[in-house]
Enzyme design. Structure first.
Site, PDB file in Angstrom:
ATOM      1  CG  ASP A 276     -10.872  -0.791   4.956  1.00  0.00           C
ATOM      2  OD1 ASP A 276     -11.178  -1.282   6.055  1.00  0.00           O
ATOM      3  OD2 ASP A 276      -9.761  -0.238   4.763  1.00  0.00           O
TER       4      ASP A 276
ATOM      5  CE  LYS B 189      -4.947   0.146   0.341  1.00  0.00           C
ATOM      6  NZ  LYS B 189      -5.729  -0.623   1.347  1.00  0.00           N
TER       7      LYS B 189
ATOM      8  CG  ASP C 171      -8.001   2.464   0.694  1.00  0.00           C
ATOM      9  OD1 ASP C 171      -9.122   3.012   0.798  1.00  0.00           O
ATOM     10  OD2 ASP C 171      -7.449   1.852   1.641  1.00  0.00           O
TER      11      ASP C 171
ATOM     12  CB  SER D  38      -0.892  -0.027   1.248  1.00  0.00           C
ATOM     13  OG  SER D  38      -1.661   1.154   1.338  1.00  0.00           O
TER      14      SER D  38
ATOM     15  CE  LYS E 168      -7.659  -2.246   6.603  1.00  0.00           C
ATOM     16  NZ  LYS E 168      -7.875  -0.777   6.628  1.00  0.00           N
TER      17      LYS E 168
ATOM     18  CE  LYS F 184      -4.065   3.802   2.210  1.00  0.00           C
ATOM     19  NZ  LYS F 184      -5.328   3.309   2.803  1.00  0.00           N
TER      20      LYS F 184
ATOM     21  CD  GLU G 299      -9.122  -0.744   0.677  1.00  0.00           C
ATOM     22  OE1 GLU G 299      -8.227  -1.064  -0.133  1.00  0.00           O
ATOM     23  OE2 GLU G 299      -8.975  -0.813   1.912  1.00  0.00           O
TER      24      GLU G 299
ATOM     25  N   GLY H 125      -4.572  -4.331   5.793  1.00  0.00           N
ATOM     26  CA  GLY H 125      -3.473  -4.106   6.735  1.00  0.00           C
ATOM     27  C   GLY H 125      -3.662  -2.803   7.482  1.00  0.00           C
TER      28      GLY H 125
HETATM   29  C1  NPQ Z   1      -6.539   0.992   4.727  1.00  0.00           C
HETATM   30  N1  NPQ Z   1      -4.155   0.819   5.465  1.00  0.00           N
HETATM   31  O1  NPQ Z   1      -6.596  -0.004   4.071  1.00  0.00           O
HETATM   32  C2  NPQ Z   1      -5.438   1.242   5.734  1.00  0.00           C
HETATM   33  C3  NPQ Z   1      -5.671   2.398   6.572  1.00  0.00           C
HETATM   34  C4  NPQ Z   1      -4.588   2.978   7.365  1.00  0.00           C
HETATM   35  C5  NPQ Z   1      -2.201  -0.264   4.720  1.00  0.00           C
HETATM   36  O2  NPQ Z   1      -3.481   1.129   3.405  1.00  0.00           O
HETATM   37  C6  NPQ Z   1      -1.327   4.310  10.846  1.00  0.00           C
HETATM   38  C7  NPQ Z   1      -1.955   3.181  11.308  1.00  0.00           C
HETATM   39  C8  NPQ Z   1      -1.634   4.806   9.624  1.00  0.00           C
HETATM   40  C9  NPQ Z   1      -2.926   2.571  10.555  1.00  0.00           C
HETATM   41  C10 NPQ Z   1      -2.949   4.691   7.618  1.00  0.00           C
HETATM   42  C11 NPQ Z   1      -3.351   0.627   4.461  1.00  0.00           C
HETATM   43  C12 NPQ Z   1      -2.610   4.193   8.853  1.00  0.00           C
HETATM   44  C13 NPQ Z   1      -3.269   3.075   9.334  1.00  0.00           C
HETATM   45  C14 NPQ Z   1      -3.928   4.061   6.901  1.00  0.00           C
HETATM   46  C15 NPQ Z   1      -4.252   2.477   8.567  1.00  0.00           C
HETATM   47  O3  NPQ Z   1      -7.432   1.798   4.634  1.00  0.00           O
HETATM   48 MG    MG Z   2      -8.671   0.775   3.213  1.00  0.00          MG
END
Ligand code: NPQ
Ligand code: MG
Length: 368
Positions: free
Chosen positions: A238, A161, A188, A135, A262, A163, A213, A290
């Site tokens: 999610d 992935k 995402d 990610s 998750k 953001k 996502e 994650g």
């Molecule tokens: C998601 N994570 O799928 C998340 C959200 C996310 C791996 O993209 C600190 C702790 C920062 C947890 C940023 C990924 C974070 C976090 C994003 C979780 O939406």
């Molecule tokens: Mg997400």
């Protein structure tokens, strides 16, 4: 088995690289680890709440409170013959899925260690290694993003992935797709859009994405059902899926075709298994999300992602992607085929290193 002590560890680990999403930028991961003790053994679980209520309403502080005042008292000294027993004991607690999951998952690890059985076997996993991706956060410039992606592709990740948020979407995805025509790619939004952006999101249909996502509100399923009818790309939910009930509701109204599971967000391995089974029966795909976990949470994610209906790569990267130094041995590394091997030692199959834990510690609490 009776659990006689529960220990909470609030820790902080610096990231190797800042992680930015539509809800902010972080340099350090604060995390909460839970240890349960019985029969001379310790089981470990990770609470994936963040320091602030940005991804969900839960924080490390709310989890600390709910664990200390409600979940630990419901567990300590009571006979537990299967990890699902604590799920029943927690059923009076509404919400606080991440807090519940952390203690339930520690009990799974404890049982695995007591029985000499790997968690993957206890959960019904069928794969020795699971396909994974990375990610990639929002970067200050497109050039810096392309440099990040290039590094991960060179490291062997076959799925990326990105953001996205308004102003950091179509042009970014186009640039990545042009440079890597065959890369498995998904995006995402972490709830950064509304239905008024449907036309913008439909432009993403041109880039052969695996999924989009959580584009809309973090608790919504109704607007997502409307949006899904306007997109060719599958919507993956999610944030909106907090339990097996939410998964069923979302599938019933066509809010998504794919669910990101998750374990923390849905309240533990038991609920995660139930959502996996429901989606398998309904023909919906799932994959393992994650939360920038330490190796404790990541080990559990790998075991879960080995279940048969986890058909898309997980947000489970090698340890080196996340922290300067993690708190367990061994670390996780990426295999040449963009998989990570599932641990096969008892329980989660990794050991927390006491000196690393002490170095990362902000505070601890031992109960009773
Ligand atoms: C998601 N994570 O799928 C998340 C959200 C996310 C791996 O993209 C600190 C702790 C920062 C947890 C940023 C990924 C974070 C976090 C994003 C979780 O939406
Ligand atoms: Mg997400």
């Amino acid at each position: 088995m009776k659990i006689h002590h529960i220990h909470l560890h609030h820790i902080a680990l610096p990231y190797v690289h800042p992680f930015e999403t539509s809800f902010g930028r972080e340099l350090t991961r604060e995390a909460l680890l839970v240890a349960v003790e019985a029969d001379g053994l310790a089981g470990w679980g990770e609470c994936v709440a963040m320091a602030g209520p940005w991804y969900s309403y839960e924080t490390i502080e709310t989890s600390w409170h709910v664990l200390r005042d409600f979940l630990a008292p419901a567990t300590l000294g009571h006979e537990v013959s299967h990890p699902a027993d604590v799920v029943a004991r927690f059923s009076r607690v509404r919400g606080h899925a991440m807090a519940r999951a952390s203690l339930e998952n520690a009990v799974w690890d404890l049982f695995g260690r007591a029985q000499g059985t790997p968690l993957v076997k206890m959960l019904g996993g069928v794969r020795p290694a699971v396909p994974v991706g990375v990610s990639v956060g929002i970067e200050p410039t497109l050039d810096e993003l392309l440099e990040q992606v290039a590094g991960y592709v060179a490291a062997g990740y076959a799925r990326v992935k990105l953001k996205i948020k308004p102003g950091w979407d179509v042009q970014v995805v186009r640039a990545v797709r042009e440079r890597w025509p065959d890369l498995a790619l998904q995006v995402d939004a972490n709830s950064a859009y509304t239905l008024a952006d449907a036309d913008r999101l439909a432009e993403l249909d041109a880039f052969d994405l695996l999924l989009i996502e959580q584009p809309l509100h973090h608790d919504d399923i109704v607007d997502h059902a409307v949006l899904q009818r306007q997109l060719r790309t599958p919507i993956c939910l999610d944030e909106s899926i907090h339990s097996p009930h939410h998964a069923r509701w979302a599938l019933d109204i066509g809010a998504c075709r794919i669910i990101n599971i998750k374990v923390g967000r849905v309240g533990g391995f038991t609920a995660a298994q139930q959502i996996h089974d429901l989606c398998a029966a309904r023909g919906a795909q799932v994959w393992c999300g994650g939360m920038l976990e330490t190796n404790v949470g990541r080990a559990g994610n790998l075991a879960l992602a080995a279940l048969p209906n986890f058909t898309l790569p997980g947000d489970i990267s090698a340890s080196a992607r996340y922290f300067v130094e993690d708190i367990t041995a061994p670390d996780f590394t990426l295999n040449a085929d963009s998989t990570i091997s599932v641990p096969n030692g008892p329980g989660i199959g990794v050991q927390v290193l006491p000196e690393r834990l002490a170095a990362a510690s902000l505070r601890t609490l031992s109960l009773p």
